[in-house]
Motif scaffolding. Structure first.
Motif, PDB file in Angstrom:
ATOM      1  N   THR B  37       0.841  -1.211   0.000  1.00  0.00           N
ATOM      2  CA  THR B  37       0.000   0.000   0.000  1.00  0.00           C
ATOM      3  C   THR B  37       0.871   1.254   0.000  1.00  0.00           C
ATOM      4  O   THR B  37       0.615   2.205  -0.752  1.00  0.00           O
ATOM      5  N   VAL B  38       1.893   1.244   0.863  1.00  0.00           N
ATOM      6  CA  VAL B  38       2.778   2.411   0.954  1.00  0.00           C
ATOM      7  C   VAL B  38       3.552   2.588  -0.360  1.00  0.00           C
ATOM      8  O   VAL B  38       3.676   3.702  -0.880  1.00  0.00           O
ATOM      9  N   SER B  41       1.426   4.023  -3.126  1.00  0.00           N
ATOM     10  CA  SER B  41       1.128   5.449  -2.948  1.00  0.00           C
ATOM     11  C   SER B  41       2.294   6.329  -3.394  1.00  0.00           C
ATOM     12  O   SER B  41       2.114   7.514  -3.669  1.00  0.00           O
ATOM     13  N   ARG B  42       3.504   5.746  -3.449  1.00  0.00           N
ATOM     14  CA  ARG B  42       4.690   6.509  -3.895  1.00  0.00           C
ATOM     15  C   ARG B  42       4.787   6.572  -5.419  1.00  0.00           C
ATOM     16  O   ARG B  42       5.612   7.303  -5.963  1.00  0.00           O
ATOM     17  N   LEU B  45       0.207   7.491  -8.907  1.00  0.00           N
ATOM     18  CA  LEU B  45      -0.779   7.126  -9.937  1.00  0.00           C
ATOM     19  C   LEU B  45      -1.864   8.202  -9.968  1.00  0.00           C
ATOM     20  O   LEU B  45      -2.033   8.946  -8.999  1.00  0.00           O
ATOM     21  N   ARG B  47      -5.302   9.877  -9.312  1.00  0.00           N
ATOM     22  CA  ARG B  47      -6.011   9.654  -8.048  1.00  0.00           C
ATOM     23  C   ARG B  47      -7.096   8.586  -8.095  1.00  0.00           C
ATOM     24  O   ARG B  47      -7.173   7.765  -7.171  1.00  0.00           O
ATOM     25  N   ALA B  50      -5.354   5.319  -7.906  1.00  0.00           N
ATOM     26  CA  ALA B  50      -4.677   5.157  -6.614  1.00  0.00           C
ATOM     27  C   ALA B  50      -5.678   4.819  -5.514  1.00  0.00           C
ATOM     28  O   ALA B  50      -5.432   3.937  -4.678  1.00  0.00           O
ATOM     29  N   ILE B  51      -6.822   5.502  -5.529  1.00  0.00           N
ATOM     30  CA  ILE B  51      -7.848   5.255  -4.507  1.00  0.00           C
ATOM     31  C   ILE B  51      -8.416   3.843  -4.668  1.00  0.00           C
ATOM     32  O   ILE B  51      -8.559   3.101  -3.688  1.00  0.00           O
ATOM     33  N   GLY B  54      -5.697   1.362  -3.559  1.00  0.00           N
ATOM     34  CA  GLY B  54      -5.478   1.446  -2.108  1.00  0.00           C
ATOM     35  C   GLY B  54      -6.614   0.811  -1.324  1.00  0.00           C
ATOM     36  O   GLY B  54      -6.387   0.059  -0.366  1.00  0.00           O
ATOM     37  N   ALA B  58      -6.713  -2.552   1.048  1.00  0.00           N
ATOM     38  CA  ALA B  58      -7.247  -2.444   2.415  1.00  0.00           C
ATOM     39  C   ALA B  58      -8.376  -3.469   2.620  1.00  0.00           C
ATOM     40  O   ALA B  58      -8.480  -4.085   3.690  1.00  0.00           O
ATOM     41  N   VAL B  98     -23.292  10.053  -1.255  1.00  0.00           N
ATOM     42  CA  VAL B  98     -22.373  10.383  -2.347  1.00  0.00           C
ATOM     43  C   VAL B  98     -23.153  10.875  -3.561  1.00  0.00           C
ATOM     44  O   VAL B  98     -22.770  11.872  -4.198  1.00  0.00           O
TER      45      VAL B  98
END
Lengths: 196, 140
Positions: B37-38, B41-42, B45, B47, B50-51, B54, B58, B98
């Motif tokens: 995950t870390v 995030s580097r 990508l 967003r 990436a979301i 990620g 999780a 949402v």
């Protein structure tokens, strides 16, 4: 409660009432955090800009805390395993390790908060920080609740009568369920606030 | 049978016989996914990707904890039924809010739009000044 009720807990549902109660409590907790996550999503969607966690927060410290919390999930399940096998020394060791890791998490979190406060950053700084402090603060309160419960169980293991109580294993299992739930909440908080 | 022995062989706990090797395996997997995950995030990508990535990782981590550490794998069916009910409520909550956030644009909440939708309420309000002056604070 009489002795018969203790030794033969009601299991009409196939599950002890205590365990069912813990799961129902966790269900309410899921809704609590779902509400907060929904707030986070709505605020983030409506914000004109949202900072990267890497720029705004201390990711290495949060990663360390993630490892600490995951490790504590293992130690508490090992404590359950020792209690299952009626190994009181093993139970005390793993539960004490769980408590040490829990305090470790809070110390790292306090260090992180302290660093932010020293820079003048607080919940009123921005919507991002308001969400960050609310969600991590509530999670921290849950950690403190878990520490209290786990400390009581560790103390009870030193009392012969409590340790030999047939309900003790169920109590450890219930505390473990709660602790794993707190771990799961962090598993989602970590990427949502720090990484994405 | 003593209380001690009875507790150790409580039928309610037989399906949750601890499996230490499995716990260690899951622990290793959780550490691996945390590192992943870390690392992801580097990569910086876009967003949305990436979301999605990620939250997928999780979700896998949470599923491992729930299935193995919380013994949901092999649990009596009542507990998953409760959780499915909660999940439906939680997802509904997220989706409604949402969608509301997406559909409710700033134009919808502007003074003009509110006046159109609630003419009675807007008539009771004092008329706003036509143009803000330098001396008067700008209306928010």
């Amino acid at each position: 409660m009489n002795a018969t009720a203790i030794e033969n807990p009601d299991t009409h549902s196939g599950i002890s009432n205590a365990k069912l109660g813990v799961w129902l409590f966790l269900a309410s907790e899921i809704m609590l955090f779902a509400t907060l996550f929904t707030t986070y999503i709505v605020l983030r969607l409506s914000a004109t800009s949202w900072p990267w966690g890497w720029d705004a927060l201390n990711v290495p410290l949060a990663t360390l805390n993630t490892v600490i919390l995951i490790s504590s999930s293992v130690t508490i399940v090992m404590a359950y395993a020792r209690a299952y096998d009626r190994d009181v020394r093993g139970f005390r060791l793993w539960m004490a390790l769980t408590l040490a890791l829990s305090f470790g998490f809070l110390i790292v979190k306090a260090f992180e908060y302290g660093h932010e406060f020293s820079k003048g950053i607080g919940p009123s700084t921005s919507v991002f920080y308001a969400v960050y402090f609310t969600m991590t603060g509530l999670h921290g309160i849950h950690i403190i609740g878990g520490i209290i419960v786990n400390s009581v169980l560790l103390y009870m293991s030193f009392v012969q009568e409590d340790w030999e109580n047939p309900l003790f294993l169920g109590r450890v299992e219930g505390a473990g369920l709660y602790w794993h739930f707190v771990d799961i909440v962090w598993i989602f908080l970590f990427p949502a606030l720090y990484l994405l | 049978m003593s209380k001690q022995t009875a507790a150790a062989h409580d039928p309610a706990h037989d399906e949750h016989r601890p499996n230490v090797k499995l716990y260690i395996g899951v622990f290793a997997a959780l550490l691996f996914f945390t590192g992943l995950t870390v690392a992801v995030s580097r990569l910086h990508l876009p967003r949305p990707q990436a979301i999605a990535l990620g939250l997928t990782i999780a979700g896998i981590k949470a599923a491992l904890v729930a299935a193995v550490f919380m013994h949901l794998w092999g649990e009596k069916k009542l507990i998953p039924k409760i959780l499915i009910g909660v999940a439906i409520f939680a997802v509904t909550l997220v989706v409604i809010d949402v969608l509301d956030g997406i559909w409710l644009t700033p134009q919808d909440t502007s003074r003009m739009a509110v006046a159109d939708q609630h003419p009675d309420e807007s008539a009771a309000e004092p008329p706003a000044p036509a143009k803000p002056t330098a001396a008067a604070p700008e209306a928010k």
